[in-house]
Design a protein around this motif. Sequence first.
Motif, mmCIF file in Angstrom:
data_model
loop_
_atom_site.group_PDB
_atom_site.id
_atom_site.type_symbol
_atom_site.label_atom_id
_atom_site.label_comp_id
_atom_site.label_asym_id
_atom_site.label_seq_id
_atom_site.Cartn_x
_atom_site.Cartn_y
_atom_site.Cartn_z
ATOM 1 N N VAL A 18 11.071 11.151 -1.033
ATOM 2 C CA VAL A 18 11.419 11.072 0.383
ATOM 3 C C VAL A 18 12.870 10.652 0.510
ATOM 4 C CG1 VAL A 18 10.891 9.989 2.587
ATOM 5 C CG2 VAL A 18 9.062 10.412 0.969
ATOM 6 N N LYS A 19 13.632 11.421 1.307
ATOM 7 C CA LYS A 19 15.039 11.094 1.545
ATOM 8 C C LYS A 19 15.203 10.865 3.043
ATOM 9 C CE LYS A 19 18.565 11.496 -1.407
ATOM 10 N NZ LYS A 19 19.345 10.343 -1.785
ATOM 11 N N VAL B 274 8.917 3.949 0.771
ATOM 12 C CA VAL B 274 10.211 4.173 1.415
ATOM 13 C C VAL B 274 10.743 2.895 2.039
ATOM 14 C CG1 VAL B 274 11.294 5.290 3.400
ATOM 15 C CG2 VAL B 274 9.841 6.605 1.897
ATOM 16 N N GLN B 275 12.025 2.669 1.805
ATOM 17 C CA GLN B 275 12.684 1.542 2.468
ATOM 18 C C GLN B 275 13.862 2.102 3.238
ATOM 19 O OE1 GLN B 275 13.483 -1.192 -0.803
ATOM 20 N NE2 GLN B 275 11.870 -2.477 -0.009
ATOM 21 N N LEU C 224 24.035 -1.669 3.653
ATOM 22 C CA LEU C 224 23.399 -1.209 2.422
ATOM 23 C C LEU C 224 22.511 -2.264 1.779
ATOM 24 C CD1 LEU C 224 26.173 0.830 0.596
ATOM 25 C CD2 LEU C 224 24.079 1.700 1.580
ATOM 26 N N LYS C 225 22.702 -3.516 2.198
ATOM 27 C CA LYS C 225 21.960 -4.562 1.498
ATOM 28 C C LYS C 225 20.598 -4.831 2.120
ATOM 29 C CE LYS C 225 25.587 -6.125 -1.102
ATOM 30 N NZ LYS C 225 26.845 -6.408 -0.364
ATOM 31 N N LYS C 226 20.447 -4.498 3.422
ATOM 32 C CA LYS C 226 19.173 -4.839 4.059
ATOM 33 C C LYS C 226 18.302 -3.610 4.209
ATOM 34 C CE LYS C 226 18.139 -7.956 7.176
ATOM 35 N NZ LYS C 226 18.128 -8.623 8.489
ATOM 36 N N LYS C 227 17.076 -3.722 3.690
ATOM 37 C CA LYS C 227 16.170 -2.589 3.801
ATOM 38 C C LYS C 227 14.830 -3.088 4.315
ATOM 39 C CE LYS C 227 18.098 -0.168 -0.113
ATOM 40 N NZ LYS C 227 17.843 0.559 -1.323
ATOM 41 N N SER C 228 14.088 -2.207 4.951
ATOM 42 C CA SER C 228 12.749 -2.598 5.388
ATOM 43 C C SER C 228 11.797 -1.435 5.180
ATOM 44 C CB SER C 228 12.762 -3.017 6.857
ATOM 45 O OG SER C 228 13.283 -1.963 7.619
ATOM 46 N N TYR C 229 10.537 -1.780 4.915
ATOM 47 C CA TYR C 229 9.525 -0.758 4.676
ATOM 48 C C TYR C 229 9.132 -0.083 5.984
ATOM 49 C CZ TYR C 229 8.819 -2.311 -0.101
ATOM 50 O OH TYR C 229 8.993 -2.600 -1.425
ATOM 51 N N LEU C 230 8.559 1.107 5.849
ATOM 52 C CA LEU C 230 8.081 1.841 7.015
ATOM 53 C C LEU C 230 6.793 1.216 7.521
ATOM 54 C CD1 LEU C 230 8.449 5.548 5.901
ATOM 55 C CD2 LEU C 230 9.660 4.435 7.771
ATOM 56 N N ILE D 209 4.369 4.725 -8.460
ATOM 57 C CA ILE D 209 5.203 4.639 -7.250
ATOM 58 C C ILE D 209 6.611 4.192 -7.606
ATOM 59 C CG2 ILE D 209 5.418 3.505 -5.001
ATOM 60 C CD1 ILE D 209 2.539 3.428 -4.710
ATOM 61 N N GLY D 210 7.595 4.770 -6.919
ATOM 62 C CA GLY D 210 8.985 4.372 -7.147
ATOM 63 C C GLY D 210 9.547 5.028 -8.382
ATOM 64 N N TYR D 211 9.107 6.243 -8.645
ATOM 65 C CA TYR D 211 9.454 6.931 -9.881
ATOM 66 C C TYR D 211 10.889 7.458 -9.902
ATOM 67 C CZ TYR D 211 8.926 10.767 -13.234
ATOM 68 O OH TYR D 211 9.070 11.636 -14.259
ATOM 69 N N ILE D 212 11.360 7.940 -8.756
ATOM 70 C CA ILE D 212 12.690 8.549 -8.704
ATOM 71 C C ILE D 212 13.664 7.554 -8.100
ATOM 72 C CG2 ILE D 212 14.011 10.516 -7.874
ATOM 73 C CD1 ILE D 212 11.354 11.956 -7.458
#
Lengths: 276, 202
Positions: free
Chosen positions: A62-63, A163-164, A181-187, A39-42
């Motif tokens: 996933v984009k 995905v975040q 750009l600094k804050k991300k959250s999982y689906l 997971i998280g390969y690309i």
Amino acid sequence: MAAGFKTVEPLEYYRRFLKENCRPDGRELGEFRTTTVNIGYISTADGSALVKLGNTTVICGVKAEFATPPTDAPDKGYIVPNVDLPPLCSSRFRAGPPGEEAQVTSQFIADVIENSQVIQKEDLCISPGKLAWVLYCDLICLDYDGNILDACTFALLAALKDVQLLEVTINEETALAEVNLKKKSYLNIGTHPVATSFAVFDDTLLLVDPTAEEEHLAAGTLTVVMDEKGRLCCLHKPGGSGLNGAKLQDCMSRAVTRHKEVKKLMEEVIKSMKPK
Amino acid sequence: MPGDHRRIRGPEESQPPQLYAACEDEAPAARDPTRLRPVYARAGLLSQAKGSAYLEAGGTKVLCAVSGPRQAEGGERGGGPAGGGSALAAALTAAALALADAGVEMYDLVVGCGLSLTPEPTPTWMLDPTRLEEEHAAAGLTVALMPVLNQVAGVLGSGEGAQTDSWADAVRLGLEGCQRLYPVLQQCLVRAARRRGAAAPP
């Protein structure tokens, strides 16, 4: 001697093994090939995963992008899967627009997403009627050795778990989106659909996780998609020889067991990943 | 796309979220201009292709498969994720490795190396640029060398800045980089051949 027999009478060659309740590669009829997931390969994708079922290798990237929600569903986002079977994965595919098998697989993945409700499209909405996320899920097969449907479903699920999404707020004054750009959250993943595919031999024998050769020799194929609550999300039986009710029940029980194996594998992988 | 019935329909248009983000211009960090990123090369990993190679250098990943021979269609199909700097150079090397893995007879392996020219005030040629360095570069160059024969297979460059002799130096630097990369690729092919020998039926 065996190699010659295999070329001339492939089905007979297989039947000899099936009589002993095993297959040429040493597996039992109900045994899956070694499954590996990365997971998280690309690094350039928002979420990605690589899944290997024996030799069959599928990557999913996933984009996430912005789009206006559809007019008939202003509070929903989009999930757009696309399966690519390039010539490099097998000599039977040509370069160019998606062929028949790629289209069937793309539609299958779209059906699985829709039926299993793996992601609520409402979660992808940022501002109803104005802005929503669209998740482009690109699945590319790198090596085709049968059972592409299982590999694609697993790769998609693993990638979605990776995905975040960036934090987005709508600026009240300018009515424009502002991205942090600094804050991300999982689906929020609702269910975990897992696919189990079978090849039907001689109308009675069911082989789990068929290789490309077995798919070619089989009289029909069947794919069952289950979620963790034992609910059937999708059943894919594209023609081929018929199956009675009892056999179908066997398939579903095998699918439930497979689901447990896959879920355990994925949980181990996610636990072992370092936080981004 | 209207009328494209072969793909699942999505929205008509979409924009990447980065367009709406506060623009943070990251400048690439200073570094030794002759450093080559560590390379991972593996041949013979696709079961369906006659020959294949996977090359990873920094963030760039290239996968190449060779199939055929087929009637005059050309026996090579490249593919796989790229992006991460020097994609063309990595693709050239992967293609040569895949052909070697397929057993196609060649005069020599072709090794590719990328370079980029940092912008003013101090234009220097950097070997094996990352994607960030390529984005900020004033010029770029890719050289391909056949190391044993010591013959240049190809040179492709574009951009502006620096004197003509600096371009000549850059080509020389690139060729040196190719030579340094060669032992890694040799090792990779030897390992792949051993693996194939071990797996072959008795």
